[in-house]
Design a protein around this motif. Structure first.
Motif, short mmCIF file in Angstrom:
data_model
loop_
_atom_site.label_atom_id
_atom_site.label_comp_id
_atom_site.label_asym_id
_atom_site.label_seq_id
_atom_site.Cartn_x
_atom_site.Cartn_y
_atom_site.Cartn_z
N SER A 54 -11.53 -0.48 22.29
CA SER A 54 -12.41 -0.30 23.44
C SER A 54 -13.87 -0.22 23.00
O SER A 54 -14.20 0.33 21.94
CB SER A 54 -12.04 0.97 24.18
OG SER A 54 -13.02 1.31 25.15
N ALA A 55 -14.76 -0.71 23.84
CA ALA A 55 -16.20 -0.59 23.59
C ALA A 55 -16.68 0.85 23.70
O ALA A 55 -17.85 1.13 23.40
CB ALA A 55 -16.98 -1.48 24.55
N ASN A 107 -17.85 -5.21 19.89
CA ASN A 107 -16.81 -5.71 20.78
C ASN A 107 -17.29 -6.91 21.59
O ASN A 107 -18.39 -6.91 22.12
CB ASN A 107 -16.37 -4.62 21.76
CG ASN A 107 -16.03 -3.32 21.06
OD1 ASN A 107 -16.90 -2.70 20.46
ND2 ASN A 107 -14.79 -2.92 21.12
N ALA A 108 -16.45 -7.93 21.68
CA ALA A 108 -16.64 -9.11 22.53
C ALA A 108 -17.70 -10.09 22.03
O ALA A 108 -17.98 -11.08 22.69
CB ALA A 108 -17.00 -8.70 23.97
N VAL A 109 -18.29 -9.85 20.86
CA VAL A 109 -19.28 -10.78 20.32
C VAL A 109 -18.56 -11.96 19.68
O VAL A 109 -17.63 -11.79 18.89
CB VAL A 109 -20.20 -10.09 19.29
CG1 VAL A 109 -21.06 -11.12 18.55
CG2 VAL A 109 -21.09 -9.07 19.99
N LYS A 110 -18.98 -13.18 20.03
CA LYS A 110 -18.33 -14.38 19.52
C LYS A 110 -19.28 -15.32 18.77
O LYS A 110 -18.85 -16.37 18.28
CB LYS A 110 -17.68 -15.15 20.68
CG LYS A 110 -16.61 -14.36 21.43
CD LYS A 110 -15.49 -13.89 20.51
CE LYS A 110 -14.62 -15.03 20.02
NZ LYS A 110 -13.48 -14.51 19.20
N VAL A 161 -20.22 -7.29 30.18
CA VAL A 161 -20.27 -6.28 29.13
C VAL A 161 -21.50 -6.45 28.24
O VAL A 161 -21.90 -5.53 27.53
CB VAL A 161 -18.96 -6.31 28.30
CG1 VAL A 161 -18.92 -7.52 27.38
CG2 VAL A 161 -18.79 -5.02 27.52
N GLY A 162 -22.12 -7.64 28.31
CA GLY A 162 -23.31 -7.89 27.50
C GLY A 162 -24.48 -6.99 27.84
O GLY A 162 -25.36 -6.76 27.00
N PRO A 210 -28.37 -1.84 23.66
CA PRO A 210 -28.63 -0.73 22.75
C PRO A 210 -27.67 -0.68 21.56
O PRO A 210 -28.01 -0.14 20.51
CB PRO A 210 -28.48 0.51 23.64
CG PRO A 210 -27.75 0.07 24.84
CD PRO A 210 -28.07 -1.37 25.03
N VAL A 211 -26.48 -1.26 21.72
CA VAL A 211 -25.54 -1.32 20.60
C VAL A 211 -26.08 -2.27 19.53
O VAL A 211 -26.03 -1.98 18.33
CB VAL A 211 -24.15 -1.75 21.07
CG1 VAL A 211 -23.18 -1.79 19.88
CG2 VAL A 211 -23.63 -0.83 22.15
N GLY A 212 -26.60 -3.42 19.96
CA GLY A 212 -27.20 -4.35 19.01
C GLY A 212 -28.39 -3.75 18.29
O GLY A 212 -28.57 -3.94 17.07
#
Length: 362
Positions: A132-133, A243-246, A334-335, A340-342
């Motif tokens: 989970s994120a 999470n979810a980065v492609k 979710v992006g 702030p996570v990036g």
């Protein structure tokens, strides 16, 4: 489950599950004597926490952080780091595990359910557990400490530059706008367009992807290494761990394939201060794996949230074919909260490389 630690000299280890009683992290390798308070960390956490607009999950978490170790008042009474491990804790207060009861035996397409099951033979179906994120809250907390290690001279800022096919107009870029709208948009003109678009996506029970750009200014030249500790290599790894980065790119990134050698090369002159001055920044502030002193520019693509209301074909844990609808509280994009996570992952990488550079070069 191994590999819960990120970094080398400046290290972060996270723990906890989305629907467990709490999540937390331990930050190791932080130099002593750095002023830090829970309030400073909370500022960054408040930018990431859910439920702040209708465009993110409506899970209501205060994300109130507690510092359990690694700080102590100095002679003046100011709370500073001691050089020992810093332990951070956030209690989960708004879990709704019952939302996942209907899908506990079925694998959600696009989620890590089937791969976790294949690898471990067991999975926490309540919100995805470790996949989970929710875990990224601790990255943001640790990133706040990393920013303090880097010092006020290094400024790290992120922005959402694309939702679906809708991109910002860079001619209207304004960093001051980013924290004044629910999308972290640097383009005020895109806010109404994204609002209308995401309202439609949300009402349809669907989701959409996005692109985030993170820029670090004031980074000194010399961070990184030529071969197996390239700064851009570690940045790419850090962003891909979200999470979810492609996809990840540095500087011109994929667009560099369209440039000639003349157009791509960042020409160099001597500035008024006697230091090298680059005339462009296609390299994104990194050459040969080492920072140039220019702004470091990194972008990453976030896929659409896999939890949607449209029935999707899948299988269950018994090997039966079935359909699944994922109910609950999920981000239509979710992006948005990935911004702030990036920023946090950029800070963690730079802090780690700063300490590595000092260890080798003094």
């Amino acid at each position: 489950m191994s590999h819960n630690t990120f970094g080398h000299l400046f290290r972060m280890t996270t723990w906890g599950e989305s629907h467990g009683p709490a999540i937390g992290c331990v930050v190791d390798g932080c130099p002593p004597g750095i002023p830090i308070t829970a309030e400073e960390i909370q500022v960054q956490l408040n930018r990431r926490k859910p439920g702040q607009s209708r465009f993110t999950t409506q899970r209501r978490e205060a994300d109130a952080v507690e510092i359990l170790s690694g700080v102590f008042p100095d002679a003046s009474g100011e709370q500073v780091t001691t050089g020992t491990p810093i332990s951070l804790l956030i209690h989960n207060t708004d879990q709704r595990s019952k939302d996942y009861g209907e899908i506990k035996d079925a694998f959600r397409p696009g989620h890590a359910d089937i791969t976790y099951w294949s690898k471990y033979g067991i999975r926490d179906f309540r919100g995805g557990g470790r996949s989970s994120a929710r875990e990224t809250a601790m990255r943001v907390a640790a990133g706040a400490i990393a920013r303090k290690v880097l010092g006020a001279g290094v400024v790290i800022r992120g922005a959402l530059i694309q939702i679906g096919e809708h991109k910002v107009d860079r001619s209207r870029w304004d960093w001051e706008t980013v924290d004044t709208n629910p999308f972290f948009s640097p383009d005020p003109g895109m806010v109404p367009e994204w609002t209308h678009y995401l309202d439609s996506v949300r009402k349809n029970g669907s989701s959409v992807g996005a692109v985030v750009e993170v820029v670090a200014e004031g980074v000194p030249a010399g961070l990184g290494a030529p071969l197996y500790a390239k700064l851009d290599q570690d940045l790419a790894s850090a962003m891909m761990s979200i999470n979810a980065v492609k996809g990840v790119e540095i500087g011109a990134g994929m667009a560099a394939a369209e440039l000639t050698g003349e157009a791509n090369a960042d020409e160099i002159r001597i500035g008024n201060d006697g230091k090298p001055r680059f005339l462009s920044n296609h390299a994104g502030g990194i050459l040969g794996g080492i920072s140039t002193g220019q702004p470091i520019v990194c972008r990453f693509a976030v896929k659409p949230t896999s939890s949607i209301l449209t029935p999707r074909q899948t299988i269950d844990t018994q090997g039966h074919e079935t359909e699944i609808v994922t109910k609950g509280r999920h981000d239509p994009c979710v992006g948005i909260r990935a911004v702030p996570v990036g920023e946090a992952m950029m800070a963690l990488v730079l802090a780690d490389h700063l300490l590595r550079h000092r260890a080798q070069c003094g």
